[in-house]
Structures are given as C-alpha cells and as structure tokens.
Design a protein around this motif. Structure first.
Motif, short mmCIF file in Angstrom:
data_model
loop_
_atom_site.label_atom_id
_atom_site.label_comp_id
_atom_site.label_asym_id
_atom_site.label_seq_id
_atom_site.Cartn_x
_atom_site.Cartn_y
_atom_site.Cartn_z
N HIS A 142 0.87 -1.21 -0.02
CA HIS A 142 -0.05 0.03 -0.15
C HIS A 142 0.85 1.29 -0.10
N LEU A 143 1.02 1.85 -1.05
CA LEU A 143 1.86 2.84 -1.09
C LEU A 143 1.36 4.19 -0.46
N SER A 144 0.18 4.47 -0.43
CA SER A 144 -0.31 5.72 0.35
C SER A 144 -1.64 5.76 0.64
N ALA A 145 -2.19 6.27 1.54
CA ALA A 145 -3.63 6.47 2.17
C ALA A 145 -3.99 7.94 2.44
N ARG A 146 -5.08 8.40 2.18
CA ARG A 146 -5.65 9.39 2.67
C ARG A 146 -7.07 9.55 2.83
N ILE A 147 -7.90 10.41 3.94
CA ILE A 147 -9.10 10.12 4.30
C ILE A 147 -9.58 11.62 4.33
N LYS A 148 -10.73 11.74 4.21
CA LYS A 148 -11.53 12.88 4.50
C LYS A 148 -12.67 12.69 5.83
N PRO A 149 -12.18 13.00 7.02
CA PRO A 149 -12.87 12.43 8.16
C PRO A 149 -14.44 12.70 7.97
N ASP A 153 -3.86 4.13 -2.30
CA ASP A 153 -2.80 3.98 -3.55
C ASP A 153 -2.28 2.50 -3.50
N MET A 154 -2.58 1.68 -4.39
CA MET A 154 -1.82 0.04 -4.08
C MET A 154 -1.21 -0.41 -5.22
N VAL A 174 -6.39 14.06 4.52
CA VAL A 174 -5.70 14.25 5.78
C VAL A 174 -4.65 12.69 5.24
N HIS A 175 -3.51 12.71 5.36
CA HIS A 175 -2.72 11.78 4.59
C HIS A 175 -2.50 10.50 6.02
N LEU A 176 -2.61 9.39 5.74
CA LEU A 176 -2.59 8.43 6.62
C LEU A 176 -1.21 7.36 6.35
N HIS A 177 -0.82 6.84 7.34
CA HIS A 177 0.36 5.91 7.40
C HIS A 177 -0.53 4.40 7.46
#
Length: 700
Positions: A44-51, A59-60, A206-209
């Motif tokens: 999983h390269l990156s992840a982001r969220i709108k709470p 992004d995979m 909001v970027h996630l790990h």
C-alpha cells in the motif's frame, strides 16, 4: 421444552464489549480477487482520508512483473495521462502504470447494528463499527488523459490560427449584476449535485500511514479490540436478559412511512375510501365528481351516516349552486398548482372558476366568450371550468349540468341562508378583482329563486348583452359624475387644529348592509328574512332579554378580530363579520341581527378608537371606508409606538417612511430600532408605491 431437548447447549462463551476503538473502527471491503492474488502481499503506497465525509483513497502497487501484466498497455496509459514530461504532478513517475487508486463509498448509512468480533481464549470481544466503507477502483486518470488530449488539440488549433492572427476589434461587453438570492433559491442550490461536489472537494485530505498486517504497530492496535477491563464497570450494557440483549444487538428496523395515494385520480375504491375519516371521504368524492346532488352523496356514504354531519363536512369543500353541490375551486386547484395550458398560478385559476360558479347562481346559462372576456384567461382554461359543471348546447351556450334541486332548498333553509351569505362575500371579492359594474350584476341573487322556464339561445344572449352595453354606456358616465358630486356635498367636514373630522349622522335604526351592492338583495339583513312588503328594518335583537348574550358573542368576535388585524375600516369589519356568520352553525344567537350602530358601539367599547383620517376631497372612498378603527391597547411591548403611529395618520392619510421614522425617533429616541418600526408598520399599515397608508384606506 421438547425443542430445547433436541437442541442442547454444547458450550457457553462470555461476551465482552470493547470500547477502546468504538468511535475509530472502520471496516474496509476490498474488491474480490482470486485466492492466488490476495491483498496481504500487495504494498500500500499511500492512503488519505476526509474524516467528515468518511471518504478514503488508497494507492496500491501493481505487480508489473506478473505474466498477467501487459507492459505496452501500461506504458500507453502512463503516456496518455502524463504526456512526455515528468514532474511532481505526474501520476505515474516511472512512465509505467505501476499503481492503482481505490476510492471508498459508504456501504451502509446506519452502522449501529454492526460490530467487529474477535475470539480469544474462549471469549468473544465485540467492538462497534463507526463505518463500513466499500473500496472501488478509481478511474480519475482516464479523465486526466482526456483533459490532456483536449489541451493538446486546443494548442494545435491555436498554433495554426496564430499565423493569420490580426488585432481584434474592440467589442462591447455587457455587465450584469446578479439578483439577491431568495431563500428558496438558496435551498435549491445547497441541495444541488454541483454544490455537494464542491463541498466535498473543499475538505482537505488527511494523509495516513499504512501498517501491514504483521507490522508491530498493527499488533499493538489489534490489542484494543480486546476488552481492557473485563470487570463489571465497562460491560453494564451486556447485563441484560436474553431478549433485551438480542434487541440491543438487532434493533427493529424503523421503516419510513411514506404517504401512499388513496386511489388514482380517476378511480375510487369505495372499500378503501370508507376507511378514511368522513371529511376526507367527502373531499375525495367531490374532487372526482365535481358536481353532485345531496341525495346522491348520501347514497355513497356508509350506512348510518347522519345527514347533519355530511352537511357540515361538505360545506368545507363545496358550494351550493341551484340546489346542488359544486366542489370549491381551491380543492380543484391546490396552492402550488398551475394551469397546464397557460401556466398561470392556482390563485388566478381559482378566481376565474369562482366567477363561473357565481354566474351559475344567477342563471342556468353561461356564455364562454363572456367569461373569457371578464377573466382574461385563455379559452382552454375557461373550457376546463365549464366542463366541471356545465354541458354545451348548440347555439345556446353552456347549461348547468344538473336540474334545479328544489327539494333540498326547502328541506335545508339554514344551509341555503349561509350559502347566500358566502356568495355575497365572493361577489364582493369578484367585483374588486374584475371591476364588475353594478348595472351588469343582476338585481337579485338568491339561491332559493326558482329557475326560469324561458330558454334563450346563445346568439340572443350575445345580442342582448351588446344592446345593454350600448344603452348603459352613456348612463354609466352620468351616474359616475353624479356620484362624485353627491360625495362632495354629502361629506360635511369641520376643521379643528388642521385635522379634518368626518361628521356622519347615525340613526338608531341604521341597519348594517352586509352586501356590497344595493342592487343585490337576497331577502335577508344579517341573517334575518324580511317581508317584501315591509319597510321596517328588523336587524336588532327581536327580544330585549337576548341582548346580553348577543353582546357577549359580538364582543368576543370584535376583540379577536382586532387582535389579529389591529386596524380595520367599517367596510372590512362588516365583511369579516359576514364571513364569521357564515361559519357559525344554524340557529346561532348572532343570527338575531346586528345593526351598524350596535357593531360600532361594540368596537368603541372593546378598547378601540376611531382614527379621524383626513381623506382628500377628491377621494372615492365610501363613508364606510372612511370610518377607520384601531385597537388602542393590545397589551404587548409595542402599544406606545403603535399609538404614536396612529396619531400621525390623524394628520395625513398617507405618509412616507422616513417621515414616520423621524417623528417616532423624536419621541422614543434610540430605543426605536428598525425591527420595532417594521413590526409597527406591518401591524397597522400597508405600503403602496413609496407611501404608507392605514389598512383599508388605499385608493388606487
């Protein structure tokens, strides 16, 4: 007991409710893949969220070395999306489609019934879910590729045309200013798709790990799925009876009740209709049949229905014409509807249809061209009105579809009397709207009058109308001139301190004329039938012992009316009193007769005062319209301001707002703000043009 013996309990487990992640736990549903291509080993390269929106993008990585991957196709997609240049904004920096984006949608709106459970050491630990998100492939890169293509084509077109480019001529530019947005338009804009999309785009990501399944951080967070305190303090919700526990886990589904139509507009199910209240039954029936005799209506009612109850209900949705009931116009044309032919509003349609109904109270025949000329409506709308209640006859016009019902008129004189009063009020309203001449209105308008046996063709009616119009034209002009001269002579005025006070004689025997026109007489004065050969008025109470209850009822009407209106002319008060009488049950004590003098004295004895408005000499206001009464003390916080405003109108019949504001500000100072002034003006006045008048005193 037998069923329990057949299905014995093998093992019991303790259930614990974990709350550590109760408001943070989401369930992600990934697209289904073959067993050989699980997501466990996919980076999983990156992840982001709108709470706020609960929207997630992940992004995979794509395994470009897989035999199932077409490298040439991946290179072509990357070229279409990013072009030949590579920078920070490039979607695929490796010149190869090496990743795929997944976007989420909400799989369930209400997740209170769902939970994640983990089994460990003979215990089940349950954590409520905050949301369930379903991940789907995001193809935004295709839109980006289309945008790139359009930009390249536009650049090529611009390059070709630049060789022959000359200096552009100066062009005129039209500047438009947007109108102030209304509340309804604002609500529609807020609920539009474009506005919702814009609001979603405004919220920042909001970027996630991302932590893999076997990562140490994942192992640590997974411990929060277990109940941290297995004692009694955290699991009081689970100390329930089995039935309560199941109901808490699986609450009953609450379905939104939608109002289902009772029946189609052209089909009536009598079995379903009779399940409704009586008033709704009659309304639906009248809306469908339009015109019906009372005997036929009683035949459609359930056995045991009393005729008095039906009479009370039908008067709410229908009017009496020639002994038959015709559905009211506001039932046929609800408030939000409009004409399918011309698009005019329901209010205009109701006025036109009321005119047609009123014409049928005068005669058996109506000419469509005459109705269209008066109402100014298109022929299709007028034809719809007539189709509801009449039948066309060749060379004769439109005849009322049902015969005159003399039996009903004789059996229910009280109902006929009330309907007569209602029709007089409607006639007054129609005269104002359509400017009907008194000479064009028949001298008698009685629902109880027997129908004429003489049949006149439509051409004859038109010829008679043309002849009368020519004969009356000169006479109408003379009558108008005489009325103006008489009004100037009759209004004797005295001037005291620059205030014109109207002096009008009042007789003890002065009767209240409840009709608008002297030429219209239905044989009643305020609900009391008069002998045609008698010249003595009988509008006062017939028995002196009845004066006290009559005065009490009259005072209640006056007080309640002025608390709603604040300012009324004598003409408007009498109109409201007639409508009040029409709403009363037959035999009410107010039908004993109320004179003008009695009504005026009751107004003055109920805390009201007469405002001596100085009307100009050229005013066309009638004496009744020049009598203006106002509630002097209402009991609210605006009494002083309201009294000061009324005193201003005793010095002028029309005032400008800035003058009113200046006068009141001198008296009350800074305590009088714009909301207070608006409230007082709304209670007592109306605005016409740039001037303010007391209610009922505007002369257009």
């Amino acid at each position: 007991m037998e069923n329990e013996d057949d299905d014995p309990i093998i093992h019991e487990l303790d259930v614990f409710l974990a709350k550590s992640l109760a408001d943070k736990l989401y369930l992600f549903q990934y697209p289904v893949r073959p067993a050989s291509m699980t997501y466990d080993g996919v980076p999983h390269l990156s992840a982001r969220i709108k709470p706020k929106l609960q929207k997630v993008e992940i992004d995979m990585a794509i395994n470009t070395g897989s035999p199932n991957y077409c490298r040439s196709k991946g290179e072509q997609i990357a070229l279409n999306v990013d072009g030949t240049c590579s920078d920070e904004t490039s979607t695929y920096s490796s010149k190869l489609m090496d990743k795929q984006t997944f976007s989420s949608i909400q799989a369930a709106c209400n997740t209170s019934r769902y939970a994640a459970a983990i089994y460990r050491k003979g215990e089940i630990h349950v954590t409520p879910l905050q949301g369930i998100l379903q991940l789907r492939p995001n193809f935004a890169y295709l839109d980006k590729a289309d945008t790139k293509n359009r930009e390249r084509e536009a650049a090529n077109d611009a390059g070709d045309s630049s060789q022959d480019e000359v200096e552009d001529d100066v062009k005129q530019v039209t500047v438009r200013f947007s109108r102030p947005e209304s509340e309804q338009a604002k609500q529609r804009r807020v609920l539009s798709y474009d506005f919702l999309q814009k609001k979603q785009a405004e919220e920042s990501w909001v970027h996630l790990h991302y932590c893999a399944v076997k990562d140490s951080r994942s192992e640590h967070e997974r411990q929060y799925l277990l109940c941290q305190n297995p004692g009694m303090t955290e699991n009081t919700e689970l100390i329930k009876s089995p039935s309560e526990y199941l109901q808490m886990l699986m609450p009953p589904t609450v379905e939104e009740e939608t109002e289902k139509p009772v029946a189609p507009s052209n089909v009536l199910s009598m079995a379903q209709l009779r399940t409704l209240p009586l008033a709704d039954q009659i309304k639906i029936l009248m809306k469908n049949v339009k015109v019906i005799p009372f005997a036929n209506l009683m035949g459609l009612m359930a056995a045991g229905t009393e005729s008095i109850t039906v009479l009370r209900c039908i008067q709410q949705v229908a009017m009496l014409i020639q002994g038959n009931w015709v559905v009211k116009s506001d039932v046929v044309y609800p408030k939000e509807s409009s004409s399918p032919h011309s698009g005019v509003s329901a209010e205009v349609l109701c006025r036109g249809r009321d005119f047609v109904m009123w014409k049928f109270t005068q005669d058996r025949w109506v000419v469509r061209k005459e109705v269209a000329a008066v109402t100014k409506l298109c022929q299709e709308d007028v034809k719809d009105f007539l189709d509801h209640m009449a039948i066309p006859r060749i060379n004769q016009g439109w005849e009322f579809m049902l015969p005159y019902n003399e039996d009903f008129m004789k059996k229910h004189p009280d109902v006929v009397q009330r309907q007569n009063m209602l029709w007089k009020g409607i006639q007054s309203k129609l005269e104002k709207v359509f400017n009907l001449s008194k000479d064009l209105i028949p001298k008698k308008m009685e629902l109880s009058a027997a129908p004429s046996s003489v049949i006149i063709t439509g051409d004859q009616v038109l010829n008679i109308a043309r002849t009368k119009a020519k004969e009356n034209q000169a006479r109408l002009e003379k009558d108008l001139q005489k009325k103006k001269e008489l009004s100037k002579k009759a209004s004797s005025t005295t001037i005291v301190a620059d205030i014109h006070i109207k002096e009008e004689p009042m007789s003890d025997d002065e009767s209240m004329d409840t009709s608008t026109y002297d030429s219209v007489n239905n044989g009643m004065v305020n609900g009391v039938h008069l002998d045609e050969n008698s010249g003595e008025p009988t509008n006062g109470p017939s028995n002196k012992g009845d004066q006290e209850p009559v005065a009490k009822e009259l005072k209640e009407f006056v007080v309640s009316t002025f608390k709603k209106q604040y300012v009324l002319t004598m003409r408007e008060l009498k109109r409201l009193f007639n409508l009040h009488l029409a709403s009363l049950p037959p035999g009410h004590i107010l039908f004993s007769g109320i004179s003008d003098k009695m009504l005026q004295e009751m107004v003055l004895n109920s805390g009201c005062k007469q405002i001596m408005v100085p009307f100009p000499p050229q005013s066309t206001a009638t004496p009744e319209e020049q009598k203006v009464f106002a509630l002097w003390t209402c009991g609210d916080t605006y009494d002083k301001e309201r009294r000061a405003l009324l005193e201003l109108f005793s010095k002028g019949h029309r005032l400008r707002r800035n003058m009113i504001q200046a006068r009141l500000s001198q008296e009350f100072g800074e305590s009088l703000g714009k909301p207070q002034l608006d409230k007082v003006l709304k209670d007592c006045c109306v605005c016409y043009g740039a001037m303010w008048y007391l209610k009922g005193t505007v002369q257009t």
